[in-house]
Design a protein around this motif. Structure first.
Motif, PDB file in Angstrom:
ATOM      1  N   GLY A 134       0.822  -1.212   0.000  1.00 35.86           N
ATOM      2  CA  GLY A 134       0.000   0.000   0.000  1.00 35.86           C
ATOM      3  C   GLY A 134       0.852   1.256   0.000  1.00 35.86           C
ATOM      4  O   GLY A 134       1.915   1.291   0.626  1.00 35.86           O
ATOM      5  N   PHE A 135       0.385   2.274  -0.721  1.00 38.76           N
ATOM      6  CA  PHE A 135       1.061   3.568  -0.783  1.00 38.76           C
ATOM      7  C   PHE A 135       0.130   4.632  -0.198  1.00 38.76           C
ATOM      8  O   PHE A 135      -1.055   4.699  -0.554  1.00 38.76           O
ATOM      9  CB  PHE A 135       1.373   3.959  -2.235  1.00 38.76           C
ATOM     10  N   THR A 136       0.662   5.471   0.677  1.00 38.49           N
ATOM     11  CA  THR A 136      -0.120   6.584   1.200  1.00 38.49           C
ATOM     12  C   THR A 136       0.721   7.851   1.131  1.00 38.49           C
ATOM     13  O   THR A 136       1.948   7.807   1.289  1.00 38.49           O
ATOM     14  CB  THR A 136      -0.603   6.304   2.641  1.00 38.49           C
ATOM     15  N   GLY A 137       0.057   8.984   0.884  1.00 41.82           N
ATOM     16  CA  GLY A 137       0.783  10.194   0.527  1.00 41.82           C
ATOM     17  C   GLY A 137       1.432  10.949   1.666  1.00 41.82           C
ATOM     18  O   GLY A 137       2.379  11.707   1.443  1.00 41.82           O
ATOM     19  N   CYS A 138       0.952  10.759   2.895  1.00 40.51           N
ATOM     20  CA  CYS A 138       1.470  11.569   3.996  1.00 40.51           C
ATOM     21  C   CYS A 138       1.209  10.864   5.323  1.00 40.51           C
ATOM     22  O   CYS A 138       0.683   9.752   5.366  1.00 40.51           O
ATOM     23  CB  CYS A 138       0.813  12.951   3.988  1.00 40.51           C
ATOM     24  N   HIS A 139       1.528  11.563   6.392  1.00 40.30           N
ATOM     25  CA  HIS A 139       1.404  10.965   7.725  1.00 40.30           C
ATOM     26  C   HIS A 139      -0.055  10.817   8.177  1.00 40.30           C
ATOM     27  O   HIS A 139      -0.318  10.149   9.180  1.00 40.30           O
ATOM     28  CB  HIS A 139       2.174  11.803   8.746  1.00 40.30           C
ATOM     29  N   ASN A 140      -1.000  11.399   7.439  1.00 40.01           N
ATOM     30  CA  ASN A 140      -2.411  11.140   7.747  1.00 40.01           C
ATOM     31  C   ASN A 140      -2.744   9.664   7.548  1.00 40.01           C
ATOM     32  O   ASN A 140      -3.710   9.160   8.119  1.00 40.01           O
ATOM     33  CB  ASN A 140      -3.312  12.003   6.873  1.00 40.01           C
ATOM     34  N   ASN A 141      -1.965   8.997   6.692  1.00 45.90           N
ATOM     35  CA  ASN A 141      -1.977   7.535   6.589  1.00 45.90           C
ATOM     36  C   ASN A 141      -3.347   6.965   6.237  1.00 45.90           C
ATOM     37  O   ASN A 141      -3.807   5.989   6.834  1.00 45.90           O
ATOM     38  CB  ASN A 141      -1.476   6.926   7.899  1.00 45.90           C
ATOM     39  N   CYS A 142      -4.001   7.565   5.247  1.00 47.13           N
ATOM     40  CA  CYS A 142      -5.339   7.106   4.849  1.00 47.13           C
ATOM     41  C   CYS A 142      -5.356   5.632   4.445  1.00 47.13           C
ATOM     42  O   CYS A 142      -6.360   4.953   4.618  1.00 47.13           O
ATOM     43  CB  CYS A 142      -5.859   7.954   3.696  1.00 47.13           C
ATOM     44  N   LEU A 143      -4.247   5.138   3.900  1.00 45.89           N
ATOM     45  CA  LEU A 143      -4.197   3.752   3.440  1.00 45.89           C
ATOM     46  C   LEU A 143      -3.665   2.786   4.498  1.00 45.89           C
ATOM     47  O   LEU A 143      -3.489   1.607   4.217  1.00 45.89           O
ATOM     48  CB  LEU A 143      -3.353   3.641   2.175  1.00 45.89           C
ATOM     49  N   LYS A 144      -3.393   3.295   5.712  1.00 47.62           N
ATOM     50  CA  LYS A 144      -2.968   2.423   6.811  1.00 47.62           C
ATOM     51  C   LYS A 144      -1.817   1.511   6.375  1.00 47.62           C
ATOM     52  O   LYS A 144      -1.897   0.285   6.416  1.00 47.62           O
ATOM     53  CB  LYS A 144      -4.148   1.597   7.324  1.00 47.62           C
ATOM     54  N   THR A 145      -0.720   2.139   5.979  1.00 40.54           N
ATOM     55  CA  THR A 145       0.372   1.392   5.356  1.00 40.54           C
ATOM     56  C   THR A 145       0.954   0.302   6.249  1.00 40.54           C
ATOM     57  O   THR A 145       1.404  -0.730   5.750  1.00 40.54           O
ATOM     58  CB  THR A 145       1.507   2.347   4.934  1.00 40.54           C
ATOM     59  N   GLU A 146       0.957   0.518   7.557  1.00 43.84           N
ATOM     60  CA  GLU A 146       1.566  -0.469   8.457  1.00 43.84           C
ATOM     61  C   GLU A 146       0.774  -1.771   8.541  1.00 43.84           C
ATOM     62  O   GLU A 146       1.221  -2.735   9.172  1.00 43.84           O
ATOM     63  CB  GLU A 146       1.747   0.121   9.855  1.00 43.84           C
ATOM     64  N   GLU A 147      -0.404  -1.839   7.909  1.00 41.89           N
ATOM     65  CA  GLU A 147      -1.163  -3.087   7.855  1.00 41.89           C
ATOM     66  C   GLU A 147      -0.697  -3.986   6.714  1.00 41.89           C
ATOM     67  O   GLU A 147      -1.097  -5.148   6.631  1.00 41.89           O
ATOM     68  CB  GLU A 147      -2.660  -2.801   7.671  1.00 41.89           C
ATOM     69  N   ASN A 148       0.127  -3.454   5.830  1.00 43.06           N
ATOM     70  CA  ASN A 148       0.560  -4.182   4.643  1.00 43.06           C
ATOM     71  C   ASN A 148       1.870  -4.925   4.865  1.00 43.06           C
ATOM     72  O   ASN A 148       2.666  -4.565   5.737  1.00 43.06           O
ATOM     73  CB  ASN A 148       0.740  -3.203   3.480  1.00 43.06           C
ATOM     74  N   ASP A 149       2.121  -5.915   4.027  1.00 45.53           N
ATOM     75  CA  ASP A 149       3.422  -6.592   4.051  1.00 45.53           C
ATOM     76  C   ASP A 149       4.529  -5.582   3.778  1.00 45.53           C
ATOM     77  O   ASP A 149       5.582  -5.621   4.409  1.00 45.53           O
ATOM     78  CB  ASP A 149       3.450  -7.710   3.010  1.00 45.53           C
ATOM     79  N   ILE A 150       4.296  -4.683   2.820  1.00 40.91           N
ATOM     80  CA  ILE A 150       5.144  -3.509   2.631  1.00 40.91           C
ATOM     81  C   ILE A 150       4.236  -2.296   2.527  1.00 40.91           C
ATOM     82  O   ILE A 150       3.273  -2.293   1.767  1.00 40.91           O
ATOM     83  CB  ILE A 150       6.002  -3.612   1.356  1.00 40.91           C
ATOM     84  N   GLY A 151       4.540  -1.274   3.312  1.00 46.99           N
ATOM     85  CA  GLY A 151       3.792  -0.022   3.251  1.00 46.99           C
ATOM     86  C   GLY A 151       4.730   1.134   2.958  1.00 46.99           C
ATOM     87  O   GLY A 151       5.803   1.236   3.560  1.00 46.99           O
TER      88      GLY A 151
END
Length: 287
Positions: A134-151
């Motif tokens: 998952g890719f997210t644009g900023c620290h607002n973290n809309c895509l919850k990158t830390e839930e992915n195998d790679i964020g």
């Protein structure tokens, strides 16, 4: 025509509880579909399904109740409309992304372009188990990158410019982590890199151009969100440059491919053999 159901699943056809029916997953990158593609989705759902679609948690579209006898006709209709089926099984899955800096005022990186580039390089790559990115644009973290195998998250390093600073204190007040401290007497602002989360709020708060920004990528590894929940870990504060980003991602995928057991998730592999070696592999790739 006799089908290999394992092969069908790998290409987006998931068997339903209703005999002879499949919920068909479409290829998606960052949840982006054109209006013309959506017209094709409507056509397929009405002609071959039951007139509705399901929007998945990973920004994809599934069309339920596709009949086995119609699979080849469905594929032809999708291809004519610029669509294809997606990925299931032990491979790199749908790449998710927010709208990033191309659309969002908070975005630091072009997530849509990066997701498309990543999909071209890796989507559908066979691995020991499913692999989510998952890719997210900023620290607002809309895509919850830390839930992915790679964020991958947009990040910015603040660089203070003494000569432009008016010592108003706005940046110090807005910092959510208390990473900045102001010494009015000595005309100095200090930055604590251990506390900083590289969100860039200090930069945005400044009306005098006293902060320069160095934009990069904060990358996390080993996130899980399912039967087991685990937050991805970061080994480097920021990775600068897309070339280093891809070297880092290549290293992670290669490591999983080489060391993972069949049916083992990436996080479970790292927990099984320990994180130290992998940490060194990632640091070497990032540097």
């Amino acid at each position: 025509m006799a089908y290999d159901y394992k092969e069908l699943k790998a290409h987006g056809f998931m068997q339903q509880k209703q005999p002879g029916c499949f919920s068909m997953r479409l290829k998606s990158v960052g949840g982006k579909f054109t209006a013309a593609q959506l017209q094709t989705v409507q056509e397929v759902a009405e002609k071959f399904g039951e007139g509705y679609v399901h929007l998945t948690s990973r920004q994809g579209i599934e069309i339920p109740f596709i009949k086995e006898k119609d699979i080849e006709d469905v594929k032809k209709t999708l291809a004519a409309g610029g669509l294809a089926t997606g990925f299931c099984g032990a491979q790199v899955r749908t790449i998710t992304a927010c709208q990033g800096c191309a659309i969002c005022r908070s975005g630091l990186i072009d997530t849509s372009r990066l997701a498309e580039s990543f999909a071209e390089r890796y989507a559908g790559r066979s691995l020991p188990h499913k692999f989510k990115v998952g890719f997210t644009g900023c620290h607002n973290n809309c895509l919850k990158t830390e839930e992915n195998d790679i964020g991958v998250k947009g990040a910015v390093k603040p660089v203070w410019q003494h000569d432009s600073c008016k010592f108003c204190g706005a940046c110090v007040k807005i910092c959510p982590q208390g990473a900045l401290a102001m010494d009015r007497e000595n005309k100095k602002i200090t930055w604590n890199h251990r506390k900083c989360v590289y969100c860039g709020k200090c930069i945005k708060s400044c009306s005098f151009g006293a902060w320069e920004k160095k934009i990069g990528f904060a990358v996390s590894f080993g996130g899980l969100y399912g039967n087991r929940i685990a937050v991805g870990k970061k080994f480097t504060p920021i990775i600068y440059g897309e070339d280093k980003l891809y070297k880092t991602l290549d290293a992670a995928l290669d490591y999983f491919e080489q060391h993972g057991k069949k049916g083992e998730r990436f996080r479970n592999l790292l927990d099984r053999i320990g994180w130290d070696e992998f940490r060194q592999v990632i640091k070497a790739a990032a540097e």
